[in-house]
Scaffold this active site. Structure first.
Site, short mmCIF file in Angstrom:
data_model
loop_
_atom_site.label_atom_id
_atom_site.label_comp_id
_atom_site.label_asym_id
_atom_site.label_seq_id
_atom_site.Cartn_x
_atom_site.Cartn_y
_atom_site.Cartn_z
N ALA A 72 -28.28 -133.63 -36.69
CA ALA A 72 -26.90 -133.85 -36.25
C ALA A 72 -26.02 -134.31 -37.41
CB ALA A 72 -26.87 -134.88 -35.12
N LYS A 95 -33.10 -137.59 -35.47
CA LYS A 95 -33.84 -138.83 -35.69
C LYS A 95 -32.91 -139.99 -36.03
CE LYS A 95 -35.11 -138.11 -40.59
NZ LYS A 95 -36.25 -138.00 -41.52
N GLY A 108 -16.91 -135.89 -53.03
CA GLY A 108 -15.87 -135.17 -53.75
C GLY A 108 -14.93 -134.32 -52.95
N ARG A 343 -22.82 -128.27 -62.89
CA ARG A 343 -23.63 -129.49 -62.91
C ARG A 343 -24.90 -129.35 -63.75
NH1 ARG A 343 -22.94 -131.39 -56.56
NH2 ARG A 343 -20.81 -132.23 -56.83
N HIS A 410 -30.07 -134.71 -56.66
CA HIS A 410 -28.94 -134.76 -55.74
C HIS A 410 -29.00 -133.74 -54.61
CE1 HIS A 410 -24.87 -135.37 -54.33
NE2 HIS A 410 -24.50 -134.14 -54.66
N ARG A 454 -25.92 -125.08 -57.44
CA ARG A 454 -24.77 -125.18 -56.53
C ARG A 454 -23.55 -125.71 -57.26
NH1 ARG A 454 -22.39 -129.21 -53.79
NH2 ARG A 454 -24.06 -130.77 -54.01
#
Length: 665
Positions: A72, A95, A108, A343, A410, A454
């Protein structure tokens, strides 16, 4: 709390009471200790009934839904209320209380080519994302995500998300790494929509608030154990209610996994302690593949010593990275983008600076992020959370001194392989095949829109676009109220047997000891820079650590809020993710995106794009590495690897595909 001491017959009586409550519940359900302001078991779940076919030691309740969403966070909520909005009887198993999900930690922003700061085009966003993925991203999925981005952000605005604004009242957009105009030829793009530096918090609460408009049945603090698979089809999920120790089988025609990443496989990470790869491991235990788990993103700016995230938005607002000599060193590594390179590039550059003796502090083992040259009013309005975080975790006043930072785990680019519709896929005889009834979205999935790396602010976009895509895909192929396929009477008994085994485990090694051994092995052997010998040693060490799970010791024998048991279940999940990550990294003999091999420093594509293509012979599929890793783990912990091609075609002629090229910033 009496459940701790009652006999099995009394437990079955408790299960009957649970089922009765399910059949007679009202919009507000009173549990043992609290009132939830939404339905926990759901008004529609009148078919719930007690079963003793898989256990007489635990209360077992069977449920039937059109669709079940596991998780969720941002992706799970968007999928769940999208399904409920379409009329599907939907359960959402989580959970955590929804607003405790890790989406809340994103800072960000969310990318969309709105063009509020300068002219922009979603095709330029598409180009940047393909380039950022180091050409491992599937271009049909990237096409879908970037084209849907502007409408998705406007939808969030209509839901009430309080975006930061320009003086003209438009959504404010900041600069972020790897973003450009005019296919990399027009300078830095300002494409990242934000809510100061608390965008994830705002997004999650906005989606949660929206979800309460719909009749979704939320099962809060239920730990999903395994998928219920029959003949290659997914027919639901089995879960443990942590509050009372009851077992619940959720039978559904459609199951959506949105359980987030597995950052806690590493010792130092920005992830919450609950980011344990539960969905990824469930898919692995079901005999299905995971994709590209070796690609782990190290965010350049985690607070030194604490690992807490310092958003890329700091550099988007004008912050700079400096070494011990006070030099803005990114100008040497990325002359054009500088501190706003992607990154993986920034993290490697920082690591090189530290290795070459230009690190900061007495041990010269970190660098500084400087913000104090920016106006205090800008820091207060655009980066209020960072100012607070830096003071709490680093003792730094950002208006006067720099923040000590270090690359920190991350994000997981890999995950459960899906197509752009959110359908989970396998690869058989050279073809992608859909797993009937199974979907995935968010960080748990690999669509693959992120490929080998990413771009910042594409993760929140991923959540809302593909959470919605899962709901739309199910609505296209199914109708509310259709018959739900049956399951075997003993479906889930292996999960209950494993639960019992761990609950009564009486070996000699604590869960925490095995977990720290796993995390330090991953941290030391699969970090920013990798080499074959170190990776091979890591694979061998991790195999031994995995074997030590047979000697695990748990202390709590109860079934009510047994956190010892839950942490051990999470460790099992983390171990499966770690095994696939390090074995996939050892096998991939190239450098691409976040996977940087010091013994194989170049990217190996079909052609050498650093040279003219004329006269070159195309490498065969087995000779190059521009392909997705598919990993499997057997019951003994042995990892096997296969590969599938990258999708280079877009969805239609509205957007041209981007051929591979040298990636520089």
């Amino acid at each position: 709390m009496a459940l701790l001491k009652v006999a099995p017959s009394r437990l079955l009586s408790r299960a009957l009471q649970l089922a009765s409550r399910v059949q007679n519940c009202t919009p507000t359900v009173t549990t043992a200790r609290r009132n939830f302001h939404f339905t926990v078991y759901g008004r529609k779940d009148t078919s719930a009934k007690v079963s003793d076919s898989i256990s007489t030691q635990y209360p077992v309740v069977d449920h039937e839904f059109d669709a079940v969403v596991v998780g969720a966070g941002g992706a799970g909520l968007r999928a769940a209320f999208g399904l409920s909005e379409a009329g599907f009887n939907t359960a959402c198993i989580t959970k955590l209380f929804p607003t405790r999900s890790h989406t809340v930690a994103a800072q960000g922003g969310i990318n969309a080519a709105l063009g509020n700061m300068e002219d922009d085009d979603w095709r330029w966003h598409f180009y940047d994302t393909v380039k950022g993925s180091d050409w491992l991203g599937d271009q049909d999925a990237i096409h879908y995500m970037t084209e849907q981005a502007p409408a998705s952000v406007i939808e969030l605005e209509n839901y009430g998300m309080p975006f930061s604004r320009t003086e003209q009242g438009k959504i404010y957009q900041r600069a972020f790494g790897g973003q450009s105009l005019k296919y990399g030829k027009g300078g830095q793009a300002h494409r990242c929509c934000c809510v100061a530096d608390r965008t994830g918090h705002s997004l999650l609460h906005t989606l949660y608030g929206r979800s309460l408009r719909y009749d979704t049945s939320y099962f809060v603090e239920y730990f999903a154990l395994d998928l219920l698979m029959e003949n290659g089809e997914c027919r639901g999920v089995i879960a443990l209610c942590m509050e009372d120790g009851s077992i619940h089988r959720f039978r559904a025609k459609n199951t959506v996994i949105a359980t987030g990443g597995y950052g806690r496989t590493f010792f130092s990470c920005t992830s919450a302690h609950t980011s344990t790869g539960d969905g990824t491991a469930m898919v692995t235990r079901a005999g299905l593949p995971c994709q590209d788990l070796e690609f782990v993103q190290f965010h350049p700016t985690g607070i030194y010593g604490a690992g807490c995230l310092i958003t890329e938005g700091c550099r988007g607002e004008g912050g700079i990275l400096i070494n011990s000599e006070g030099e803005r060193f990114m100008e040497r590594y990325a002359p054009v983008a500088k501190d706003l390179a992607s990154r993986d590039v920034v993290s490697r550059s920082m690591t090189i600076e530290i290795r070459e003796g230009r690190g900061c502090g007495k041990d010269k083992d970190h660098v500084y992020l400087q913000l104090h040259h920016l106006p205090p009013s800008q820091l207060a309005s655009r980066l209020p959370g960072i100012s607070e975080t830096a003071m709490i975790f680093a003792g730094v006043d950002v208006t006067k001194e720099p923040i000590p930072v270090l690359p920190t785990v991350h994000y997981n680019m890999g995950g459960i392989p899906t197509n752009y519709k959110g359908q989970v896929i396998t690869h058989v005889n050279g073809e992608d095949r859909v797993v009937p009834g199974l979907y995935s979205c968010g960080e748990a999935a690999s669509a693959s829109v992120h490929g080998a790396n990413r771009l910042g602010a594409n993760s929140l976009l991923d959540l809302v676009v593909f959470g919605r895509a899962c709901a739309l895909s199910i609505a296209e192929s199914c109708k509310p109220g259709e018959a739900v396929p049956s399951i075997k009477e003993n479906a889930g008994e292996e999960s209950v047997a494993n639960l019992d085994k761990l609950r009564y485990a009486n070996g000699s090694t604590r869960t925490s000891e095995i977990r720290i051994n796993m995390q330090k092995t991953m941290q030391n052997h699969a970090a920013v820079f990798r080499t074959g010998s170190v990776l091979k040693e890591g694979c061998e060490k991790l195999s031994v650590i995995n074997s030590s799970m047979d000697d695990i010791k748990t202390f709590d024998r109860g079934i009510v809020w047994n956190t010892d048991l839950v942490e051990t279940l999470e460790l099992q999940n983390l171990m499966l993710c770690a095994l696939q990550t390090i074995n996939g990294a050892e096998a991939r003999k190239e450098s691409r995106g976040a996977h940087a091999r010091e013994d194989y420093k170049v990217r190996i594509d079909e052609y050498d794009f650093s040279k003219p293509l004329q006269g070159q012979q195309k490498k065969s599929f087995n000779e190059h590495w521009r392909k997705h890793t598919l990993s499997y783990v057997d019951k003994k912990g042995k990892v096997s690897l296969e590969y599938r091609p990258v999708i280079d075609t877009t969805l239609n002629e509205d957007c041209a595909s981007v051929p591979p090229a040298i990636r520089s910033y």
